[in-house]
Design a protein around this motif. Structure first.
Motif, PDB file in Angstrom:
ATOM      1  N   PRO A   1       0.796  -1.241   0.000  1.00  8.61           N
ATOM      2  CA  PRO A   1       0.000   0.000   0.000  1.00  8.61           C
ATOM      3  C   PRO A   1       0.826   1.287   0.000  1.00  8.61           C
ATOM      4  O   PRO A   1       0.288   2.351  -0.308  1.00  8.61           O
ATOM      5  CB  PRO A   1      -0.842  -0.121   1.282  1.00  8.61           C
ATOM      6  CG  PRO A   1      -0.127  -1.116   2.130  1.00  8.61           C
ATOM      7  CD  PRO A   1       0.525  -2.068   1.192  1.00  8.61           C
ATOM      8  N   THR A   2       2.105   1.204   0.296  1.00  9.83           N
ATOM      9  CA  THR A   2       2.934   2.423   0.289  1.00  9.83           C
ATOM     10  C   THR A   2       3.685   2.594  -1.027  1.00  9.83           C
ATOM     11  O   THR A   2       4.581   3.428  -1.115  1.00  9.83           O
ATOM     12  CB  THR A   2       3.953   2.383   1.445  1.00  9.83           C
ATOM     13  OG1 THR A   2       4.851   1.270   1.259  1.00  9.83           O
ATOM     14  CG2 THR A   2       3.260   2.239   2.788  1.00  9.83           C
ATOM     15  N   ILE A   3       3.307   1.821  -2.049  1.00  9.80           N
ATOM     16  CA  ILE A   3       4.096   1.806  -3.280  1.00  9.80           C
ATOM     17  C   ILE A   3       4.209   3.186  -3.921  1.00  9.80           C
ATOM     18  O   ILE A   3       5.244   3.527  -4.493  1.00  9.80           O
ATOM     19  CB  ILE A   3       3.503   0.786  -4.275  1.00  9.80           C
ATOM     20  CG1 ILE A   3       4.485   0.504  -5.409  1.00  9.80           C
ATOM     21  CG2 ILE A   3       2.155   1.229  -4.811  1.00  9.80           C
ATOM     22  CD1 ILE A   3       4.125  -0.701  -6.254  1.00  9.80           C
ATOM     23  N   GLU A   4       3.143   4.033  -3.805  1.00  8.82           N
ATOM     24  CA  GLU A   4       3.208   5.356  -4.419  1.00  8.82           C
ATOM     25  C   GLU A   4       3.925   6.368  -3.540  1.00  8.82           C
ATOM     26  O   GLU A   4       4.168   7.499  -3.974  1.00  8.82           O
ATOM     27  CB  GLU A   4       1.804   5.863  -4.738  1.00  8.82           C
ATOM     28  CG  GLU A   4       1.150   5.149  -5.911  1.00  8.82           C
ATOM     29  CD  GLU A   4      -0.048   5.899  -6.446  1.00  8.82           C
ATOM     30  OE1 GLU A   4       0.123   6.678  -7.389  1.00  8.82           O
ATOM     31  OE2 GLU A   4      -1.148   5.707  -5.907  1.00  8.82           O
ATOM     32  N   TYR A   5       4.279   5.969  -2.325  1.00 11.73           N
ATOM     33  CA  TYR A   5       4.915   6.912  -1.411  1.00 11.73           C
ATOM     34  C   TYR A   5       6.364   6.548  -1.097  1.00 11.73           C
ATOM     35  O   TYR A   5       7.043   7.249  -0.371  1.00 11.73           O
ATOM     36  CB  TYR A   5       4.110   6.992  -0.107  1.00 11.73           C
ATOM     37  CG  TYR A   5       2.659   7.303  -0.349  1.00 11.73           C
ATOM     38  CD1 TYR A   5       2.254   8.593  -0.661  1.00 11.73           C
ATOM     39  CD2 TYR A   5       1.690   6.302  -0.309  1.00 11.73           C
ATOM     40  CE1 TYR A   5       0.920   8.883  -0.908  1.00 11.73           C
ATOM     41  CE2 TYR A   5       0.353   6.583  -0.555  1.00 11.73           C
ATOM     42  CZ  TYR A   5      -0.018   7.874  -0.854  1.00 11.73           C
ATOM     43  OH  TYR A   5      -1.329   8.156  -1.105  1.00 11.73           O
ATOM     44  N   GLN A   6       6.811   5.427  -1.673  1.00 14.48           N
ATOM     45  CA  GLN A   6       8.196   5.029  -1.458  1.00 14.48           C
ATOM     46  C   GLN A   6       9.122   5.889  -2.308  1.00 14.48           C
ATOM     47  O   GLN A   6       8.710   6.552  -3.256  1.00 14.48           O
ATOM     48  CB  GLN A   6       8.368   3.548  -1.815  1.00 14.48           C
ATOM     49  CG  GLN A   6       7.575   2.609  -0.911  1.00 14.48           C
ATOM     50  CD  GLN A   6       7.579   1.184  -1.423  1.00 14.48           C
ATOM     51  OE1 GLN A   6       8.149   0.890  -2.456  1.00 14.48           O
ATOM     52  NE2 GLN A   6       6.920   0.288  -0.700  1.00 14.48           N
ATOM     53  N   ALA A   7      10.395   5.856  -1.963  1.00 15.29           N
ATOM     54  CA  ALA A   7      11.379   6.688  -2.659  1.00 15.29           C
ATOM     55  C   ALA A   7      11.420   6.401  -4.148  1.00 15.29           C
ATOM     56  O   ALA A   7      11.722   7.282  -4.952  1.00 15.29           O
ATOM     57  CB  ALA A   7      12.767   6.481  -2.044  1.00 15.29           C
TER      58      ALA A   7
END
Length: 507
Positions: free
Chosen positions: A151-157
């Motif tokens: 779920p954090t794929i769009e917020y990862q570096a």
């Protein structure tokens, strides 16, 4: 020896027994997976819209176990992977461009075009995508799966520089549906093709880490997976090493063997040719998949096939070279005398200076180099990585690297380092490591990152903080690997990096 008649008889018997096994395994699939995957027209939802390699199906089932509580025995899991790979696998032509990922080739450098390179190959190999086939709907669902599972794929570096989900659904999914569709002519043709029984004797050429170039004869017995494998591998010095173990054959050509070679556990990830006469792939240590080498093989009853020579090049003078192959009774050599043996033919040479001996059969020619001098050395691979490791009960072990020294002659232009240089084969070398650049020297990387032995195997240092280094950093480093032989020197770049904590069958 397999004749056309015996192959046909075996195929008929296998087809009769195979139909019963396939029905049983189809029922096992429904029993194991049907409680979550709905059935329509004798097809299970999601599963029926995909095709994968054996490793891909194994990864899916293991994920079902870890994330969804699937209860399945090891034996049933193996049977389901076998069934799915056989009925919903990849054709040889479909898997061919991405075999490096299945074979865990540590030196392959991928190249994929945008946007797939940034959208997919940032987090895993692009080959992991290419080793799947899905319907257009399944590729769309696969994009949703990524967001749901990560779920954090769009917020990862590596994802927040773009609208990942929008691009994934509007650009990537349609692209993948066109590039890797479920229905293909290659798969249709492979399903219809007659599969040649894999049992019999195979002549192989490979290498063993710490030993060098090797050749041998493997006998495969059995009517279905798991097959039994037994044989002998010979090193250049004539020493034999026993081989025993089992092999599973998936999709009619995907050879996966687990072997004991002289007390060391090995894996083989190979592909049988579509006509069933040759093998190609990679063999590596089971605990250190970076330590291994390519393996090629041919059925022992094939006429006039030369796989190569061991050694690949010899110092001038008296020498015996093993020409590895099958059907070499009529082999002739431009220098020396040839005599057939169980691995092909041995050639006794008497040579001077630098040159090549031409080996000839009715089916073709090959050459082996002899040398008194060399003009240079190429270190293979020219660039690779190793990983620090160990030092704890839970952390991954170190990942070593393996280098080879290849002798070079200047080509017709007489200049070193040009495209016409001649690679003559493996030469013995002395190995050292030095700091790659000024910052590496300041950090004393060569003193901390690991050591290289006299066979070209680099073993990284232990993982974890090192109080002796600036900032108590770990033992990673950037190194130059140097090979010296016969007054010549060659080098390669080695990056010693951190551990890989998640290591799936397809990276």
């Amino acid at each position: 020896m397999w004749t056309k008649t015996s192959c046909l008889s075996a195929a008929i018997l296998l087809a009769a027994g195979g139909a019963q096994m396939a029905h049983a395994d189809a029922q096992l699939l429904k029993k194991t997976c049907g409680s979550c995957h709905s059935e329509t027209d004798n097809q299970l939802s999601r599963i029926s819209g995909q095709r994968k390699s054996p490793e891909g199906w194994m990864m899916t089932i293991v994920r079902m176990q870890h994330q969804h509580g699937l209860q399945v025995s090891v034996e049933d899991r193996r049977a389901i992977v076998q069934f799915l790979a056989d009925t919903q696998g990849l054709a040889p032509a479909e898997a061919a461009p991405f075999r490096y990922a299945l074979e865990k080739d540590p030196n392959h450098v991928e190249t994929f075009e945008e946007p797939m390179a940034s959208m997919c190959a940032r987090c895993h190999t692009g080959a992991r995508v290419g080793l799947q086939r899905r319907t257009a709907d399944e590729w769309l669902i696969h994009m949703d799966f990524h967001v749901g599972n990560y779920p954090t794929i769009e917020y990862q570096a590596l994802g927040r520089d773009r609208e990942w989900y929008k691009i994934a659904r509007e650009e990537i999914a349609p692209y993948l549906a066109a590039a890797y569709p479920l229905e293909t002519s290659e798969w249709d043709s492979w399903q219809e093709a007659e599969k040649v029984p894999v049992a019999g004797d195979w002549i192989v050429i490979t290498e063993l880490p710490g030993v060098g170039e090797a050749y041998g004869r493997l006998s495969v017995s059995g009517d279905a997976s798991p097959y039994q494998v037994a044989g002998t591998l010979m090193s250049a010095d004539g020493q034999g090493r026993s081989v025993s173990g089992t092999m599973n054959l998936y999709t009619g050509y995907e050879w996966r063997a687990t072997l004991d070679i002289d007390g060391q556990d090995y894996r083989q990830v190979l592909a049988v040719s579509e006509d069933g006469t040759t093998l190609a792939g990679r063999q590596f240590q089971r605990d250190h998949d970076s330590l291994g080498g390519s393996l090629r093989g041919v059925r022992a009853d094939q006429p006039g096939v030369m796989l190569g020579t061991v050694p690949s090049a010899v110092p001038a003078g008296s020498a015996t070279v093993q020409v590895v192959g099958s059907g070499l009774d009529g082999l002739s050599a431009s220098n020396g005398s040839a005599s057939a043996n169980t691995y092909g033919a041995a050639v006794a040479l008497e040579t001077e200076g630098n040159g090549f001996v031409t080996l000839s059969t009715d089916a073709g020619e090959a050459k082996v180099a002899y040398y008194t001098t060399i003009d240079g050395i190429a270190v293979d691979p020219a660039f690779t990585i190793a990983r620090i490791g160990g030092g704890s009960e839970v952390g991954p072990e170190a990942v070593p690297a393996h280098f080879r020294a290849i002798g070079l002659w200047n080509g017709p232009d007489g200049a070193p380092g040009t495209e016409d240089d001649v690679r003559i084969g493996r030469v013995n070398a002395e190995w050292t490591v030095t700091n790659l650049h000024e910052h590496a020297a300041k950090m004393e990387d060569a003193g901390y990152a690991g050591q290289i032995d006299d066979t070209g195997i680099f073993t990284p240092a232990v993982a974890g903080p090192n109080a002796e280094r600036p900032f108590s950093t770990n033992n990673a480093g950037e190194l130059t690997v140097v090979a010296d032989a016969m007054g010549q020197s060659g080098s390669a770049t080695l990056i010693v990096t951190v551990q890989r904590f998640i290591d799936p069958p397809i990276r």
